[in-house]
Scaffold this motif. Structure first.
Motif, PDB file in Angstrom:
ATOM      1  N   GLY A 153      16.281  55.864 -37.621  1.00  0.00           N
ATOM      2  CA  GLY A 153      17.029  56.438 -38.204  1.00  0.00           C
ATOM      3  C   GLY A 153      19.022  55.766 -37.857  1.00  0.00           C
ATOM      4  N   THR A 159      21.352  52.140 -37.393  1.00  0.00           N
ATOM      5  CA  THR A 159      20.823  51.448 -37.704  1.00  0.00           C
ATOM      6  C   THR A 159      22.073  50.392 -37.327  1.00  0.00           C
ATOM      7  OG1 THR A 159      21.204  52.128 -40.382  1.00  0.00           O
ATOM      8  CG2 THR A 159      20.673  49.642 -40.693  1.00  0.00           C
ATOM      9  N   GLN A 160      21.710  49.378 -37.191  1.00  0.00           N
ATOM     10  CA  GLN A 160      22.835  48.693 -36.099  1.00  0.00           C
ATOM     11  C   GLN A 160      23.241  48.012 -36.875  1.00  0.00           C
ATOM     12  OE1 GLN A 160      20.242  45.527 -33.993  1.00  0.00           O
ATOM     13  NE2 GLN A 160      21.972  44.269 -34.476  1.00  0.00           N
ATOM     14  N   ILE A 161      24.782  47.943 -35.913  1.00  0.00           N
ATOM     15  CA  ILE A 161      26.045  47.289 -36.624  1.00  0.00           C
ATOM     16  C   ILE A 161      27.026  46.394 -36.618  1.00  0.00           C
ATOM     17  CG2 ILE A 161      27.989  47.742 -38.457  1.00  0.00           C
ATOM     18  CD1 ILE A 161      28.038  51.105 -37.658  1.00  0.00           C
ATOM     19  N   THR A 182      27.761  57.548 -36.391  1.00  0.00           N
ATOM     20  CA  THR A 182      28.616  55.942 -36.113  1.00  0.00           C
ATOM     21  C   THR A 182      27.840  56.247 -34.039  1.00  0.00           C
ATOM     22  OG1 THR A 182      29.905  56.009 -37.620  1.00  0.00           O
ATOM     23  CG2 THR A 182      30.073  54.212 -35.711  1.00  0.00           C
ATOM     24  N   TYR A 183      27.873  55.114 -33.945  1.00  0.00           N
ATOM     25  CA  TYR A 183      27.795  55.593 -32.540  1.00  0.00           C
ATOM     26  C   TYR A 183      28.388  54.361 -31.651  1.00  0.00           C
ATOM     27  CZ  TYR A 183      23.683  58.981 -33.799  1.00  0.00           C
ATOM     28  OH  TYR A 183      23.411  60.169 -34.172  1.00  0.00           O
ATOM     29  N   TYR A 196      26.372  51.399 -34.049  1.00  0.00           N
ATOM     30  CA  TYR A 196      25.173  51.800 -34.726  1.00  0.00           C
ATOM     31  C   TYR A 196      25.976  52.937 -35.796  1.00  0.00           C
ATOM     32  CZ  TYR A 196      22.343  49.420 -31.441  1.00  0.00           C
ATOM     33  OH  TYR A 196      21.773  48.953 -30.390  1.00  0.00           O
ATOM     34  N   GLU A 197      24.919  53.345 -36.731  1.00  0.00           N
ATOM     35  CA  GLU A 197      25.213  54.006 -37.560  1.00  0.00           C
ATOM     36  C   GLU A 197      24.028  54.668 -37.863  1.00  0.00           C
ATOM     37  OE1 GLU A 197      27.199  54.287 -41.255  1.00  0.00           O
ATOM     38  OE2 GLU A 197      25.982  51.912 -41.832  1.00  0.00           O
ATOM     39  N   ASP A 198      23.869  56.330 -38.213  1.00  0.00           N
ATOM     40  CA  ASP A 198      23.177  56.970 -39.174  1.00  0.00           C
ATOM     41  C   ASP A 198      23.409  57.522 -39.959  1.00  0.00           C
ATOM     42  OD1 ASP A 198      23.520  59.036 -38.301  1.00  0.00           O
ATOM     43  OD2 ASP A 198      21.605  59.179 -36.934  1.00  0.00           O
ATOM     44  N   ARG A 199      22.666  58.884 -40.840  1.00  0.00           N
ATOM     45  CA  ARG A 199      23.898  59.270 -42.162  1.00  0.00           C
ATOM     46  C   ARG A 199      24.678  59.666 -41.388  1.00  0.00           C
ATOM     47  NH1 ARG A 199      23.302  63.818 -44.645  1.00  0.00           N
ATOM     48  NH2 ARG A 199      23.274  63.565 -46.604  1.00  0.00           N
TER      49      ARG A 199
END
Lengths: 142, 133
Positions: B78, B80-82, A58-59, A52-55
């Motif tokens: 907030g 986003t799934q990559i 990255t997760y 996942y990512e936000d501003r």
């Protein structure tokens, strides 16, 4: 780790007693799951990971049930994140060691990577480098 | 999956048990598990990553043991799934058994997404040494 273990006589999974296609069913289900849902499935024998990512970050979330925090190792080399986990048990059958490497799409501040482990899920937070963050540019209109 | 499941489980479970109806309406996935037999009982280990104690439900019926686990993690706002490999669907494991264990004496332990159930064998089934007189 994700494999189904062989069942024993006293306790058998529902279906296997009745349906002649018991094994096939699950294979077909898997096929449908992976093609219809748009989700990738983890390579055989490896733990599943999500990105996942936000501003700002990255997760990476990895499903690692039953591993002690001390036995999880998270390493960042260049743009590759490597997660290694091992489970040591008195019972040899349950001991395993597995490792997965993934390339992280954005530039990461490698020294600020952090990780947490909860309910059998590891979450790694990879802060993006300033230059990789989206920038707001105000344009003066004349 | 749900289509296949509903056809197969409805046909094989013509009696129309509630469990079959539930699986037909909600997509579930079967967790990885292991059953081990010991002298005085069975040990069941089920891998349920992401499931919390409050989302876990263990039901022992006449000849069926059901384990259901909901994941309570929600994608924060907030984010986003990559890329995705895990599935949101709840876990469900239904095991048929021949009542060789005493469900009243079952002990469950749940830690780090791993459920360990100790199911002691019914007294009748425990091995007994017979002395030769």
């Amino acid at each position: 780790m994700r494999n189904d273990y062989p069942e024993i006589r006293g306790l058998a999974p529902l279906g296997s007693l009745r349906s002649p296609w018991a094994g096939l069913e699950t294979e077909i289900d898997r096929l449908f799951e992976s093609t219809l849902s748009g989700f990738a499935s983890a390579p055989r024998g490896q733990f599943p990971v999500d990105l996942y990512e936000d501003r700002d970050n990255t997760y990476v979330r990895a499903e690692l049930p039953g591993v002690r925090r001390d036995d999880i190792n998270v390493e960042m080399v260049e743009d590759h994140l490597t997660i290694t986990a091992q489970r040591k048990d008195d019972d040899d059958e349950e001991s395993f060691s597995c490792s997965r490497s993934l390339s992280v799409p954005e530039q990461v501040q490698a020294d600020k990577v952090s990780a947490s482990y909860e309910n059998g899920v590891l979450t790694v937070t990879l802060p993006k480098r300033e230059e990789a963050k989206p920038k707001k540019i105000s344009v003066a209109i004349t | 999956m749900s289509l296949l499941n509903s056809i197969i489980s409805n046909r094989s479970d013509a009696a129309g048990s509630n469990a079959a109806l539930e699986t037909a309406t909600q997509r579930t996935i079967r967790p990885a598990y292991k059953v081990k037999e010991e002298a005085d009982g069975f040990g069941l280990t089920v891998l349920l990553p992401g499931v919390t104690k409050s989302g876990l439900e263990i039901t022992a019926e006449a000849s069926q043991l059901s384990i259901r686990g909901r994941r309570n993690w929600k994608q924060p706002e907030g984010w986003t799934q990559i890329y995705r490999e895990s599935v949101d669907a709840p876990f469900e494991l239904v095991l048929q058994h021949d009542n060789s264990f005493d469900s009243d004496k079952a002990v469950a332990e749940f830690r780090h997404g791993v459920l360990r159930l100790a199911l002691p064998k019914t007294e009748v089934l425990k091995p007994k040494k017979i002395k030769i007189g």
